[in-house]
Design an enzyme around this catalytic site. Structure first.
Site, PDB file in Angstrom:
ATOM      1  N   GLU A 127      16.342  -8.289  26.230  1.00  0.00           N
ATOM      2  CA  GLU A 127      15.399  -7.641  25.325  1.00  0.00           C
ATOM      3  C   GLU A 127      16.007  -6.486  24.523  1.00  0.00           C
ATOM      4  O   GLU A 127      15.302  -5.593  24.062  1.00  0.00           O
ATOM      5  CB  GLU A 127      14.191  -7.147  26.114  1.00  0.00           C
ATOM      6  CG  GLU A 127      13.361  -8.281  26.694  1.00  0.00           C
ATOM      7  CD  GLU A 127      12.046  -7.809  27.233  1.00  0.00           C
ATOM      8  OE1 GLU A 127      11.007  -8.196  26.669  1.00  0.00           O
ATOM      9  OE2 GLU A 127      12.031  -7.038  28.216  1.00  0.00           O
ATOM     10  N   HIS A 146      12.196   1.172  27.369  1.00  0.00           N
ATOM     11  CA  HIS A 146      11.312   0.015  27.584  1.00  0.00           C
ATOM     12  C   HIS A 146      11.058  -0.104  29.081  1.00  0.00           C
ATOM     13  O   HIS A 146      11.989  -0.208  29.879  1.00  0.00           O
ATOM     14  CB  HIS A 146      11.935  -1.267  27.060  1.00  0.00           C
ATOM     15  CG  HIS A 146      11.134  -2.494  27.402  1.00  0.00           C
ATOM     16  ND1 HIS A 146       9.774  -2.574  27.183  1.00  0.00           N
ATOM     17  CD2 HIS A 146      11.492  -3.673  27.987  1.00  0.00           C
ATOM     18  CE1 HIS A 146       9.330  -3.747  27.594  1.00  0.00           C
ATOM     19  NE2 HIS A 146      10.353  -4.434  28.089  1.00  0.00           N
ATOM     20  N   HIS A 148       8.348  -1.692  32.361  1.00  0.00           N
ATOM     21  CA  HIS A 148       7.365  -2.689  32.791  1.00  0.00           C
ATOM     22  C   HIS A 148       6.351  -2.056  33.753  1.00  0.00           C
ATOM     23  O   HIS A 148       5.820  -2.730  34.623  1.00  0.00           O
ATOM     24  CB  HIS A 148       8.070  -3.852  33.488  1.00  0.00           C
ATOM     25  CG  HIS A 148       9.093  -4.539  32.643  1.00  0.00           C
ATOM     26  ND1 HIS A 148      10.289  -4.993  33.152  1.00  0.00           N
ATOM     27  CD2 HIS A 148       9.112  -4.839  31.323  1.00  0.00           C
ATOM     28  CE1 HIS A 148      11.001  -5.550  32.181  1.00  0.00           C
ATOM     29  NE2 HIS A 148      10.306  -5.465  31.062  1.00  0.00           N
ATOM     30  N   HIS A 216       3.017  -7.087  29.755  1.00  0.00           N
ATOM     31  CA  HIS A 216       4.467  -6.901  29.837  1.00  0.00           C
ATOM     32  C   HIS A 216       4.865  -5.468  30.167  1.00  0.00           C
ATOM     33  O   HIS A 216       5.581  -5.225  31.122  1.00  0.00           O
ATOM     34  CB  HIS A 216       5.074  -7.344  28.498  1.00  0.00           C
ATOM     35  CG  HIS A 216       6.565  -7.338  28.455  1.00  0.00           C
ATOM     36  ND1 HIS A 216       7.280  -8.192  27.662  1.00  0.00           N
ATOM     37  CD2 HIS A 216       7.502  -6.580  29.080  1.00  0.00           C
ATOM     38  CE1 HIS A 216       8.582  -7.981  27.805  1.00  0.00           C
ATOM     39  NE2 HIS A 216       8.735  -6.995  28.668  1.00  0.00           N
TER      40      HIS A 216
END
Length: 285
Positions: A127, A146, A148, A216
């Site tokens: 990603e 980023h 989760h 996500h």
């Protein structure tokens, strides 16, 4: 080349000299002749010193990975990046690995398309296109996280808006828009695995500091590594506090004016928790 015969007329001397004197004069004449006909030697080109990213920036990136693991914003998954100070169209991020284990030797450079500049056999995060896409359209962004985080997932799937509940999460004043991969791309594996998906996420993010990704996780952006780490941590904490508040009754969120003022003062003092978090991690490699 001169052929010198004893007793002959020499270009640079007289007749009937001794062999020693003739040889010396011939050598001098040859040197003078060479100086006249040979081009002047050019100085060797100077090697251009390769530019390197600031070691302090790389150190902060390693700390960011370790801190976000320690604060349970990242686990074995998730990643952090910083914009390169050598080439603003590039960014730095660790090779594909657990954030808690990242060292300075694991940091790789990526180009504006999200491709490694010098992979040397190392794997990259799938990603990474999240980072590439945001850096392309947000020149103000210097660092990206980023995550989760399971605390965020309910807000990405229920329609309940994540809003600033207290002053330390005032950066949520611009909202936390939700990117839904299914809406434009149909059924996917839920990963942002190419630039088309990355560009779509960056568009949804807009000028916000936070964007959620349905089912996500979330993305946090900021103009420095300490600030993006702070935002990622307090996005998660705000989600928990907001969830608890909704169980008790109706929440009175920060007004837009309160959020603007609170964000300015809190983010100006981010160095305080940043140094604390670093000290909790301890020495890094």
């Amino acid at each position: 080349m001169f052929i010198v015969k004893y007793g002959s007329n020499l270009p640079c001397g007289g007749r009937n000299m001794s062999g020693f004197r003739i040889g010396a004069i011939a050598a001098i004449c040859a040197a003078l002749f060479g100086a006249m006909v040979l081009p002047a030697a050019r100085p060797a080109p100077q090697a251009t010193a390769s530019l390197a990213n600031d070691p302090k920036m790389i150190e902060d990136l390693v700390y960011a990975n370790r801190i976000l693991y320690q604060q349970a914003v990242l686990d074995g998954f998730g990643h952090v990046s910083v914009r390169s100070d050598k080439d603003p169209s590039h960014f730095l991020m660790a090779r594909s690995m657990a954030p808690a284990l990242v060292t300075s030797n694991d940091i790789m450079e990526y180009d504006k398309s999200g491709e490694p500049v010098d992979a040397r056999g190392r794997n990259s995060y799938v990603e990474r296109y999240i980072h590439a896409a945001i850096y392309r359209v947000r020149p103000d962004v210097k660092a990206i996280v980023h995550s989760h985080s399971p605390d965020i997932i309910p807000y990405s799937v229920t329609g309940t808006i994540l809003r600033p509940v207290y002053h330390v999460s005032a950066f949520l004043r611009l909202g936390a828009p939700i990117f839904d991969t299914q809406q434009d791309f149909g059924d996917t594996d839920m990963l942002i695995r190419d630039n088309k998906l990355g560009d779509a996420l960056a568009k949804v993010l807009g000028n916000s500091g936070i964007a959620l990704i349905r089912g996500h996780g979330f993305v946090a952006v900021a103009d420095s590594t300490p600030v993006v780490v702070y935002r990622a941590i307090y996005t998660q904490l705000n989600a928990r506090v907001q969830m608890d508040g909704m169980k008790l009754g109706t929440i009175k969120y920060l007004t837009p004016g309160e959020a603007v003022k609170a964000q300015a003062i809190v983010e100006a003092t981010v160095g305080r928790p940043w140094e604390l978090w670093k000290s909790q991690v301890g020495k890094i490699e």
